[in-house]
Write a protein that holds these residues in place. Structure first.
Motif, short mmCIF file in Angstrom:
data_model
loop_
_atom_site.label_atom_id
_atom_site.label_comp_id
_atom_site.label_asym_id
_atom_site.label_seq_id
_atom_site.Cartn_x
_atom_site.Cartn_y
_atom_site.Cartn_z
N ARG A 14 -12.95 0.70 -0.35
CA ARG A 14 -11.55 1.12 -0.30
C ARG A 14 -10.72 0.62 -1.47
NH1 ARG A 14 -11.64 -0.33 6.08
NH2 ARG A 14 -12.62 1.62 6.77
N THR A 15 -11.37 -0.02 -2.44
CA THR A 15 -10.65 -0.49 -3.62
C THR A 15 -10.41 0.67 -4.57
OG1 THR A 15 -11.42 -2.77 -3.47
CG2 THR A 15 -10.82 -1.98 -5.65
N THR A 16 -9.18 0.79 -5.06
CA THR A 16 -8.79 1.92 -5.91
C THR A 16 -8.08 1.43 -7.16
OG1 THR A 16 -6.70 2.16 -4.72
CG2 THR A 16 -8.57 3.50 -3.94
N ALA A 18 -4.95 2.52 -9.58
CA ALA A 18 -3.81 3.39 -9.80
C ALA A 18 -3.91 4.00 -11.19
CB ALA A 18 -2.51 2.61 -9.65
N ASP A 22 3.22 1.25 -11.49
CA ASP A 22 4.10 1.36 -10.34
C ASP A 22 5.55 1.17 -10.82
OD1 ASP A 22 5.79 0.09 -8.17
OD2 ASP A 22 4.03 0.65 -6.98
N ARG A 78 4.61 -1.02 -1.28
CA ARG A 78 3.46 -0.17 -1.59
C ARG A 78 3.88 1.29 -1.81
NH1 ARG A 78 -2.13 -0.65 -0.67
NH2 ARG A 78 -3.15 1.18 -1.55
N GLY A 81 4.15 3.29 -5.18
CA GLY A 81 3.05 4.00 -5.81
C GLY A 81 3.16 5.50 -5.67
N ARG A 206 -5.72 -2.52 -4.17
CA ARG A 206 -5.15 -1.55 -5.10
C ARG A 206 -4.95 -2.22 -6.45
NH1 ARG A 206 -4.62 3.94 -5.87
NH2 ARG A 206 -2.54 4.57 -6.53
N VAL A 208 -3.41 -2.07 -10.09
CA VAL A 208 -2.30 -1.34 -10.69
C VAL A 208 -2.10 -1.80 -12.13
CG1 VAL A 208 0.15 -0.77 -10.53
CG2 VAL A 208 -1.19 -1.10 -8.44
N VAL A 228 -2.35 -5.76 -3.33
CA VAL A 228 -2.16 -5.15 -4.65
C VAL A 228 -2.41 -6.21 -5.70
CG1 VAL A 228 -0.49 -4.11 -6.23
CG2 VAL A 228 -0.46 -3.46 -3.82
#
Length: 326
Positions: A14-16, A18, A22, A78, A81, A206, A208, A228
């Motif tokens: 589930r790590t993403t 961006a 932001d 959050r 984003g 997340r 960023v 984050v």
């Protein structure tokens, strides 16, 4: 001092990353940079220009954003984003308990002005003024730098995406920042004055990218909030946008209200035509037509990504907005 972030299998899945900065993190970190003198080749011209042009609501933000130490988590929700306005809506809806707790924590290290007591007590007028200051700082101090920011961020993120796709998350970590280390299943972050553990517990992380995060990666303090990690992206010195207020006001008037709204929404961050339509509340066909005109007149840069297009504010468009808001 080390900040240790503990992963499990679900967290890795589930790590993403961006794809763009932001907006409210850039506001907060921009406020930090504004109060220092670090990286003068990169930030010096921006500081010199901005320090003399702060409005009263923008200047009040400095009380909540000391350059060293704790800044309240509610300033960077959050939802930011999803764009500037979504983030500001989330700030305005901060639960009373969170406001009180975070402002009390901040008061342990800095002396807060009286208006923060009214903010903590739920005074909607004070919150409205705070949100106005955040919006104004982004649109007049951050948005004019978006062409320079995009030039730094987009190639870096593209490279990070490629590394993950070809070599996996573990190979990405040393590329993000020198303070980061990976010893499965723990991501370590060397931070001054911070020694703690964060267990993701299946929430993922997340990542960023940031232009104004200049030295160390940043994280929220509250472990119950969506995790984050904001990391600095290397960038070369570049000149700040030079404003031409008289010309820009005239051009902004000629755009018309809807087209000016479209340009403003694009300034919140690069977006597809469908995203632009959602931000402005107009049809995709109308958003496409307005974006085409803005592109043809040199205010917006449009490029194709796969089967869609993305619209980005360019230097001229940023100058127009900066002049229109003077």
């Amino acid at each position: 001092m080390v900040y240790r972030i503990h992963f499990d299998c679900a967290d890795l899945a589930r790590t993403t990353i961006a794809q763009r900065p932001d907006p409210l993190w850039e506001v907060l970190l921009g406020l930090h940079v504004l109060q220092g003198d670090e990286e003068p080749e990169v930030y010096g011209p921006w500081r010199e220009r901005v320090r003399g042009r702060l409005t009263v609501p923008e200047r009040e933000l400095i009380a909540l954003a000391p350059p060293v130490g704790y800044s309240p988590d509610f300033l960077t929700p959050r939802a930011a984003g999803e764009g500037l306005e979504a983030g500001l809506t989330a700030v305005a809806a901060t639960p009373a308990g969170q406001l009180i707790s975070e402002l009390r924590r901040l008061s342990d290290s800095v002396r807060l002005p009286n208006w923060t007591r009214r903010l903590a007590s739920g005074d909607t007028g004070v919150m409205t003024r705070l949100v106005h200051g955040l919006r104004s700082f982004h649109r007049t101090k951050i948005a004019p730098q978006l062409p320079m920011i995009s030039t730094a961020i987009e190639p870096a993120v593209a490279q990070h995406n490629s590394i993950v796709a070809n070599d996996g998350f573990e190979s990405l970590i040393p590329q993000l920042h020198g303070s980061l280390g990976w010893a499965a299943p723990v991501l370590s972050v060397d931070m001054p004055h911070v020694n703690r553990d964060l267990y993701l517990n299946g929430r993922g992380l997340r990542l960023v990218p940031s232009f104004f995060c200049w030295k160390y990666p940043m994280m929220l303090l509250d472990p119950t909030l969506p995790p984050v990690l904001v990391y600095p992206v290397k960038h070369d010195p570049a000149p700040v946008v030079v404003r031409r207020p008289d010309r820009d006001r005239a051009v902004a008037v000629l755009l018309g209200r809807t087209r000016a709204q479209v340009l403003t929404c694009i300034s919140d961050g690069a977006c597809s035509t469908s995203e632009l339509a959602a931000r402005t509340g107009i049809s995709p066909a109308s958003a496409s037509e307005h974006a085409r005109v803005l592109h043809d007149t040199g205010l917006v840069t449009t490029h194709r990504v796969g089967s869609s297009v993305r619209h980005t504010l360019n230097r001229v468009g940023a100058e127009v907005l900066a002049g229109a808001r003077t």
